[in-house]
Write a protein that holds these residues in place. Sequence first.
Motif, PDB file in Angstrom:
ATOM      1  N   PRO A 153       7.243  52.212  32.433  1.00  0.00           N
ATOM      2  CA  PRO A 153       6.802  51.667  33.727  1.00  0.00           C
ATOM      3  C   PRO A 153       7.972  51.358  34.656  1.00  0.00           C
ATOM      4  O   PRO A 153       7.852  51.496  35.869  1.00  0.00           O
ATOM      5  N   VAL A 154       9.094  50.915  34.091  1.00  0.00           N
ATOM      6  CA  VAL A 154      10.336  50.709  34.856  1.00  0.00           C
ATOM      7  C   VAL A 154      11.358  51.697  34.309  1.00  0.00           C
ATOM      8  O   VAL A 154      11.790  51.582  33.153  1.00  0.00           O
ATOM      9  N   ASP A 155      11.728  52.666  35.117  1.00  0.00           N
ATOM     10  CA  ASP A 155      12.563  53.764  34.628  1.00  0.00           C
ATOM     11  C   ASP A 155      13.908  53.852  35.338  1.00  0.00           C
ATOM     12  O   ASP A 155      14.487  54.925  35.471  1.00  0.00           O
ATOM     13  N   PHE A 156      14.436  52.695  35.766  1.00  0.00           N
ATOM     14  CA  PHE A 156      15.743  52.704  36.438  1.00  0.00           C
ATOM     15  C   PHE A 156      16.588  51.549  35.929  1.00  0.00           C
ATOM     16  O   PHE A 156      16.076  50.571  35.366  1.00  0.00           O
ATOM     17  N   SER A 157      17.900  51.665  36.118  1.00  0.00           N
ATOM     18  CA  SER A 157      18.830  50.666  35.588  1.00  0.00           C
ATOM     19  C   SER A 157      20.155  50.752  36.344  1.00  0.00           C
ATOM     20  O   SER A 157      20.338  51.613  37.208  1.00  0.00           O
ATOM     21  N   CYS A 158      21.054  49.866  35.971  1.00  0.00           N
ATOM     22  CA  CYS A 158      22.438  49.923  36.439  1.00  0.00           C
ATOM     23  C   CYS A 158      23.300  50.242  35.226  1.00  0.00           C
ATOM     24  O   CYS A 158      23.736  49.350  34.497  1.00  0.00           O
ATOM     25  N   ARG A 159      23.509  51.518  34.983  1.00  0.00           N
ATOM     26  CA  ARG A 159      24.244  51.998  33.817  1.00  0.00           C
ATOM     27  C   ARG A 159      25.670  52.382  34.214  1.00  0.00           C
ATOM     28  O   ARG A 159      25.892  52.908  35.310  1.00  0.00           O
ATOM     29  N   VAL A 160      26.638  52.151  33.324  1.00  0.00           N
ATOM     30  CA  VAL A 160      28.023  52.554  33.588  1.00  0.00           C
ATOM     31  C   VAL A 160      28.052  54.066  33.743  1.00  0.00           C
ATOM     32  O   VAL A 160      27.634  54.800  32.843  1.00  0.00           O
ATOM     33  N   PRO A 161      28.536  54.583  34.880  1.00  0.00           N
ATOM     34  CA  PRO A 161      28.481  56.025  35.125  1.00  0.00           C
ATOM     35  C   PRO A 161      29.585  56.786  34.389  1.00  0.00           C
ATOM     36  O   PRO A 161      30.717  56.320  34.269  1.00  0.00           O
ATOM     37  N   ASP A 162      29.226  57.938  33.887  1.00  0.00           N
ATOM     38  CA  ASP A 162      30.214  58.859  33.306  1.00  0.00           C
ATOM     39  C   ASP A 162      31.118  58.162  32.286  1.00  0.00           C
ATOM     40  O   ASP A 162      32.333  58.401  32.249  1.00  0.00           O
ATOM     41  N   PHE A 163      30.535  57.309  31.458  1.00  0.00           N
ATOM     42  CA  PHE A 163      31.337  56.582  30.474  1.00  0.00           C
ATOM     43  C   PHE A 163      31.584  57.478  29.276  1.00  0.00           C
ATOM     44  O   PHE A 163      30.681  57.794  28.507  1.00  0.00           O
ATOM     45  N   ASP A 164      32.828  57.904  29.120  1.00  0.00           N
ATOM     46  CA  ASP A 164      33.216  58.810  28.036  1.00  0.00           C
ATOM     47  C   ASP A 164      34.021  58.012  27.015  1.00  0.00           C
ATOM     48  O   ASP A 164      35.245  57.935  27.088  1.00  0.00           O
ATOM     49  N   ALA A 165      33.323  57.410  26.071  1.00  0.00           N
ATOM     50  CA  ALA A 165      33.992  56.564  25.084  1.00  0.00           C
ATOM     51  C   ALA A 165      34.968  57.372  24.230  1.00  0.00           C
ATOM     52  O   ALA A 165      36.023  56.870  23.839  1.00  0.00           O
ATOM     53  N   ARG A 166      34.622  58.632  23.979  1.00  0.00           N
ATOM     54  CA  ARG A 166      35.513  59.462  23.157  1.00  0.00           C
ATOM     55  C   ARG A 166      36.855  59.648  23.842  1.00  0.00           C
ATOM     56  O   ARG A 166      37.912  59.541  23.205  1.00  0.00           O
ATOM     57  N   ALA A 167      36.841  59.897  25.135  1.00  0.00           N
ATOM     58  CA  ALA A 167      38.093  60.075  25.863  1.00  0.00           C
ATOM     59  C   ALA A 167      38.864  58.765  25.996  1.00  0.00           C
ATOM     60  O   ALA A 167      40.099  58.751  25.946  1.00  0.00           O
ATOM     61  N   LEU A 168      38.139  57.652  26.153  1.00  0.00           N
ATOM     62  CA  LEU A 168      38.797  56.373  26.395  1.00  0.00           C
ATOM     63  C   LEU A 168      39.257  55.681  25.118  1.00  0.00           C
ATOM     64  O   LEU A 168      40.258  54.960  25.126  1.00  0.00           O
ATOM     65  N   LEU A 169      38.521  55.906  24.016  1.00  0.00           N
ATOM     66  CA  LEU A 169      38.800  55.164  22.793  1.00  0.00           C
ATOM     67  C   LEU A 169      39.070  56.039  21.580  1.00  0.00           C
ATOM     68  O   LEU A 169      39.542  55.535  20.558  1.00  0.00           O
ATOM     69  N   GLY A 170      38.749  57.313  21.669  1.00  0.00           N
ATOM     70  CA  GLY A 170      38.929  58.185  20.522  1.00  0.00           C
ATOM     71  C   GLY A 170      37.619  58.473  19.819  1.00  0.00           C
ATOM     72  O   GLY A 170      36.665  57.687  19.867  1.00  0.00           O
ATOM     73  N   ARG A 171      37.562  59.599  19.123  1.00  0.00           N
ATOM     74  CA  ARG A 171      36.318  60.068  18.498  1.00  0.00           C
ATOM     75  C   ARG A 171      35.822  59.110  17.426  1.00  0.00           C
ATOM     76  O   ARG A 171      34.639  58.791  17.360  1.00  0.00           O
ATOM     77  N   ARG A 172      36.717  58.607  16.580  1.00  0.00           N
ATOM     78  CA  ARG A 172      36.295  57.747  15.478  1.00  0.00           C
ATOM     79  C   ARG A 172      35.676  56.448  16.001  1.00  0.00           C
ATOM     80  O   ARG A 172      34.648  55.991  15.503  1.00  0.00           O
ATOM     81  N   THR A 173      36.307  55.876  17.003  1.00  0.00           N
ATOM     82  CA  THR A 173      35.792  54.639  17.581  1.00  0.00           C
ATOM     83  C   THR A 173      34.399  54.856  18.155  1.00  0.00           C
ATOM     84  O   THR A 173      33.507  54.021  18.000  1.00  0.00           O
ATOM     85  N   THR A 174      34.210  55.988  18.807  1.00  0.00           N
ATOM     86  CA  THR A 174      32.921  56.293  19.407  1.00  0.00           C
ATOM     87  C   THR A 174      31.830  56.373  18.354  1.00  0.00           C
ATOM     88  O   THR A 174      30.704  55.901  18.551  1.00  0.00           O
ATOM     89  N   MET A 175      32.150  56.926  17.211  1.00  0.00           N
ATOM     90  CA  MET A 175      31.168  57.106  16.149  1.00  0.00           C
ATOM     91  C   MET A 175      30.854  55.804  15.421  1.00  0.00           C
ATOM     92  O   MET A 175      29.737  55.615  14.933  1.00  0.00           O
ATOM     93  N   GLN A 176      31.814  54.881  15.336  1.00  0.00           N
ATOM     94  CA  GLN A 176      31.654  53.706  14.499  1.00  0.00           C
ATOM     95  C   GLN A 176      31.334  52.429  15.254  1.00  0.00           C
ATOM     96  O   GLN A 176      31.002  51.419  14.632  1.00  0.00           O
ATOM     97  N   TYR A 177      31.431  52.446  16.587  1.00  0.00           N
ATOM     98  CA  TYR A 177      31.172  51.242  17.373  1.00  0.00           C
ATOM     99  C   TYR A 177      29.966  51.456  18.270  1.00  0.00           C
ATOM    100  O   TYR A 177      29.850  52.479  18.941  1.00  0.00           O
ATOM    101  N   ASP A 178      29.081  50.474  18.318  1.00  0.00           N
ATOM    102  CA  ASP A 178      27.994  50.515  19.285  1.00  0.00           C
ATOM    103  C   ASP A 178      28.579  50.436  20.693  1.00  0.00           C
ATOM    104  O   ASP A 178      29.706  49.975  20.916  1.00  0.00           O
ATOM    105  N   ARG A 179      27.770  50.833  21.660  1.00  0.00           N
ATOM    106  CA  ARG A 179      28.229  50.867  23.052  1.00  0.00           C
ATOM    107  C   ARG A 179      28.686  49.493  23.555  1.00  0.00           C
ATOM    108  O   ARG A 179      29.626  49.406  24.335  1.00  0.00           O
ATOM    109  N   PHE A 180      28.039  48.406  23.110  1.00  0.00           N
ATOM    110  CA  PHE A 180      28.451  47.093  23.609  1.00  0.00           C
ATOM    111  C   PHE A 180      29.882  46.767  23.182  1.00  0.00           C
ATOM    112  O   PHE A 180      30.628  46.116  23.913  1.00  0.00           O
ATOM    113  N   VAL A 181      30.289  47.228  22.002  1.00  0.00           N
ATOM    114  CA  VAL A 181      31.670  47.037  21.547  1.00  0.00           C
ATOM    115  C   VAL A 181      32.612  47.954  22.321  1.00  0.00           C
ATOM    116  O   VAL A 181      33.707  47.539  22.733  1.00  0.00           O
ATOM    117  N   GLN A 182      32.197  49.184  22.545  1.00  0.00           N
ATOM    118  CA  GLN A 182      33.027  50.117  23.311  1.00  0.00           C
ATOM    119  C   GLN A 182      33.348  49.563  24.698  1.00  0.00           C
ATOM    120  O   GLN A 182      34.506  49.587  25.144  1.00  0.00           O
TER     121      GLN A 182
END
Length: 406
Positions: free
Chosen positions: A44-73
């Motif tokens: 019913p509500v299909d919009f949000s304020c999401r971080v745009p183009d957030f590439d956790a792999r580029a910013l933190l590395g592949r392993r971090t992306t796989m092992q950490y939830d987005r809130f930690v990233q």
Amino acid sequence: MTTGVVVTGLGLVTAAGVGTKATWRAVCAGVPTAATDPALAGLPVDFSCRVPDFDARALLGRRTTMQYDRFVQLGLIAAQEAVADAGLDPATWDGARVGVVVGCGVGGAGTWETQYRKFDNDGPETVSSMLMPMLIPNMVAGHLGIRFRATGPNLVTATACASGATAIGVARDMLRQGVCDIVLTGGTDAAVVPLIVTGFSQMRALSTRTESPAAASRPFDAGRDGFVIGEGSGILVLERADHAEARGARVRARLVGYGASADAYHATAPDPTGAGVERAIRAALAEAGAAPSDVDHVNAHGTSTPLNDLAEARVLARCLGTGPAVTSAKGTLGHTLGAAGAIEAALTVLTLENGLIPPTANLESQDPEIEVDVVAKEARRCRVDLALTNSFGFGGQNVVLAFAAG
């Protein structure tokens, strides 16, 4: 033993982008970030304020992306910026004198949804062995401690949408008591997932302007109909004033007051009398040694919900009069839940530094029952020596922080 507490570093990740400059630029321009969100399609509500183009792999590395939830990233990226901004090097500091206190309202909501689907559809053997360390809210503080070699007190505060501000208050207490010299503190949340959004929607807490998402978050406006959910993180480096002075650090602002209270009224609705909020405001002012007339600016909680905005405005008018210029960043960034208080604390610091109060986005027609000076249309340039930032959460938990120019 007490000492002054100062802010020496800021880091932000919001729907305006990665980095403090991107967020400050967007809120000063009053540009809304809400947009239709493909991950919420069919709700019913299909919009949000999401971080745009957030590439956790580029910013933190592949392993971090796989092992950490987005809130930690999000929290890690904000903390990296804050530590660098403070001119600190974790390789050289005394980690035992560095604490971590981070607020989080929800935790690993994305991980919970993903892994439950696997459990339900494919059986228990398909559930990730990383479920628990990715899910539980305290892991953001744990991972910050690991990443930055901070071995002092380490914890997460959970006071719903006041969590980030509570964390800053607790961090301040640690510094004043001499427990730490430095604390990495703030908040993070990444709860823009279908189940959480549906829960808020069922409560009728969210705006339903699906035809115009960018105009949906409109704090203090007569046509407001609910908040827009967002995600993000704000991390501040707080230091004992004497420690910052000894190392020649740049002081961005001083944290001079902290007030906290409980409404003890209702699980989700604010006390219409504002008695709890008033206690928190007066406590913060008392610690700051300030009178109500000394307050130049209030960064309001301002969620864009009918009840909250009116209750907050009434208590501001009663406690502070119509003198302070009031704004809400949620018109631009949406409501980032447990991160909101920290993001808005960082914006308050930037207002003090720049003498510029951002406008409240989408405020077209101020509710006539709201009798405070809300900044709208464009940023207002003025001298700001003392500012308050308000944060309130479900459960009736209230936090007010007072910042003074550095």
